[in-house]
Design a protein around this motif. Structure first.
Motif, PDB file in Angstrom:
ATOM      1  N   SER A  52       6.902  -6.393   2.981  1.00  0.00           N
ATOM      2  CA  SER A  52       6.834  -5.272   3.851  1.00  0.00           C
ATOM      3  C   SER A  52       6.352  -3.870   3.148  1.00  0.00           C
ATOM      4  CB  SER A  52       8.352  -4.978   4.194  1.00  0.00           C
ATOM      5  OG  SER A  52       8.997  -4.340   3.447  1.00  0.00           O
ATOM      6  N   LEU A  53       6.536  -3.826   1.721  1.00  0.00           N
ATOM      7  CA  LEU A  53       5.892  -2.649   1.049  1.00  0.00           C
ATOM      8  C   LEU A  53       4.272  -2.830   0.564  1.00  0.00           C
ATOM      9  CD1 LEU A  53       8.776  -2.164  -1.371  1.00  0.00           C
ATOM     10  CD2 LEU A  53       7.800  -0.316   0.233  1.00  0.00           C
ATOM     11  N   CYS A  68       9.671  -6.990  -0.399  1.00  0.00           N
ATOM     12  CA  CYS A  68       8.383  -6.829  -1.250  1.00  0.00           C
ATOM     13  C   CYS A  68       7.024  -6.994  -0.235  1.00  0.00           C
ATOM     14  CB  CYS A  68       8.189  -7.905  -2.331  1.00  0.00           C
ATOM     15  SG  CYS A  68       9.339  -7.773  -3.643  1.00  0.00           S
ATOM     16  N   LYS A 111      11.142   1.613  -1.354  1.00  0.00           N
ATOM     17  CA  LYS A 111      12.342   1.146  -0.542  1.00  0.00           C
ATOM     18  C   LYS A 111      13.387   0.672  -1.543  1.00  0.00           C
ATOM     19  CE  LYS A 111      14.485  -1.212   2.806  1.00  0.00           C
ATOM     20  NZ  LYS A 111      15.048  -0.483   3.847  1.00  0.00           N
ATOM     21  N   LEU A 162       9.980  -1.033  -5.037  1.00  0.00           N
ATOM     22  CA  LEU A 162      11.218  -1.585  -4.540  1.00  0.00           C
ATOM     23  C   LEU A 162      12.255  -1.310  -5.624  1.00  0.00           C
ATOM     24  CD1 LEU A 162      12.925  -3.211  -2.191  1.00  0.00           C
ATOM     25  CD2 LEU A 162      12.154  -5.228  -3.601  1.00  0.00           C
ATOM     26  N   GLY A 177       6.695   5.880  -0.541  1.00  0.00           N
ATOM     27  CA  GLY A 177       6.343   4.595  -1.176  1.00  0.00           C
ATOM     28  C   GLY A 177       7.381   3.950  -1.732  1.00  0.00           C
ATOM     29  N   ASN A 209      15.537   6.056  -0.278  1.00  0.00           N
ATOM     30  CA  ASN A 209      14.519   5.709   0.962  1.00  0.00           C
ATOM     31  C   ASN A 209      14.104   7.033   1.482  1.00  0.00           C
ATOM     32  OD1 ASN A 209      14.940   3.106   0.907  1.00  0.00           O
ATOM     33  ND2 ASN A 209      17.014   3.030   1.679  1.00  0.00           N
ATOM     34  N   LEU A 233       2.788  -4.097  -6.669  1.00  0.00           N
ATOM     35  CA  LEU A 233       4.191  -3.799  -6.199  1.00  0.00           C
ATOM     36  C   LEU A 233       5.148  -3.625  -7.725  1.00  0.00           C
ATOM     37  CD1 LEU A 233       6.286  -2.919  -4.232  1.00  0.00           C
ATOM     38  CD2 LEU A 233       6.522  -5.510  -3.847  1.00  0.00           C
ATOM     39  N   PRO A 258       3.592   1.125  -4.757  1.00  0.00           N
ATOM     40  CA  PRO A 258       4.892   1.288  -4.194  1.00  0.00           C
ATOM     41  C   PRO A 258       5.977   0.679  -4.869  1.00  0.00           C
ATOM     42  CG  PRO A 258       3.571  -0.447  -3.010  1.00  0.00           C
ATOM     43  CD  PRO A 258       2.741   0.295  -4.027  1.00  0.00           C
TER      44      PRO A 258
END
Length: 287
Positions: free
Chosen positions: A96-97, A94, A75, A47, A73, A69, A17, A45
């Protein structure tokens, strides 16, 4: 910077991530295109943290959150890394991704990236609840990567702030300079302040009036800087206005939030800028 880029490429291979820290006042201008290329290539993904949101225009920030958003991929969250309650939300975001990376055998490996002076080190220290990264009000404080465990299931790799080799649009360079992502030795403060003043007189004239008592109608950017010098009594020997000191004061007031909550770009202004081809090298030199 070249060594940092090479190391980032290597680290991305074993990263689950990407946490990308952006300046909420200039989200896309402060987004290193190399980060996007690397993470998309590796299908990681992301964040996106719009840091310093307490200094940004709330309406513009909401537009940026909707913009990011909507991307696959990604957030996006707006916060201030100096607010412990905001920072406390990050681990869950993090996870959640990357829901598949949980438990002792599947440590979630995260990589924090961003340009200089957006608050990566402050974020690291807040997440770890101890001083693990040097923090300063100058770009390029972090020099090397470091790997630290957030908890037994999450590990963070902090990376040095990286600017890209060539900034296509002059306005991006000026926004980065105004927001202190570029060291003072690489810019002319008066030029940056005039750019900032011109933008503020168009988008935030009431904030300029409230801060400096200026009526900006009919003024250009240089006139605003002159007005700051006059109102603050900045003069050099002989009585002439001290434009250099006024430029510095204006930039400091913007960076600290003393003028008010300001965003230098929105998704709409960004789209309008991108609709015009960037200047060629010869055109840039002519300017």
């Amino acid at each position: 910077m070249n060594a940092a880029r090479k190391k980032a490429v290597e680290t991305m291979e074993t990263t689950d991530l990407v946490i990308e820290v952006l300046d909420a006042r200039i989200p896309q201008a402060s987004c290193n295109p190399m980060v996007e290329v690397l993470r998309v290539f590796r299908q990681r993904p992301c964040l996106k943290i719009l840091n310093k949101s307490d200094l940004a225009d709330p309406a513009a920030t909401q537009e940026w959150l909707a913009f990011y958003n909507s991307q696959k991929g990604v957030k996006a969250v707006a916060l201030s890394c100096r607010n412990p309650a905001d920072v406390a939300k990050i681990p869950a975001l993090c996870q959640s991704l990357a829901p598949h990376r949980t438990g002792p055998a599947k440590t979630l490996r995260m990589m924090i990236m961003g340009i200089p002076n957006v608050g990566k080190s402050t974020l690291m220290n807040a997440l770890l609840k101890r001083r693990v990264a040097a923090v300063g009000d100058e770009p390029a404080v972090t020099k090397t990567q470091q790997r630290l465990y957030l908890n037994k299931n999450m590990v963070l790799t902090d990376t040095p702030g990286m600017l890209w080799p060539k900034i296509q649009y002059p306005s991006d360079g000026l926004m980065l300079a105004a927001s202190h992502a570029i060291g003072v030795n690489a810019l002319i403060e008066e030029e940056v302040a005039v750019f900032l003043a011109d933008l503020l007189r168009v988008r935030y004239p009431k904030l300029l009036t409230a801060r400096y008592g200026l009526q900006t109608e009919g003024m250009d950017g240089f006139g605003v800087v002159e007005g700051v010098a006059q109102r603050r009594g900045f003069r050099i020997k002989g009585g002439e206005l001290d434009i250099e000191k006024a430029a510095h004061a204006l930039l400091q007031d913007y960076r600290s939030g003393a003028i008010g909550r300001i965003s230098l770009e929105t998704p709409a202004t960004r789209a309008a800028m991108l609709a015009v081809p960037p200047p060629t090298p010869s055109e840039a030199l002519a300017e």
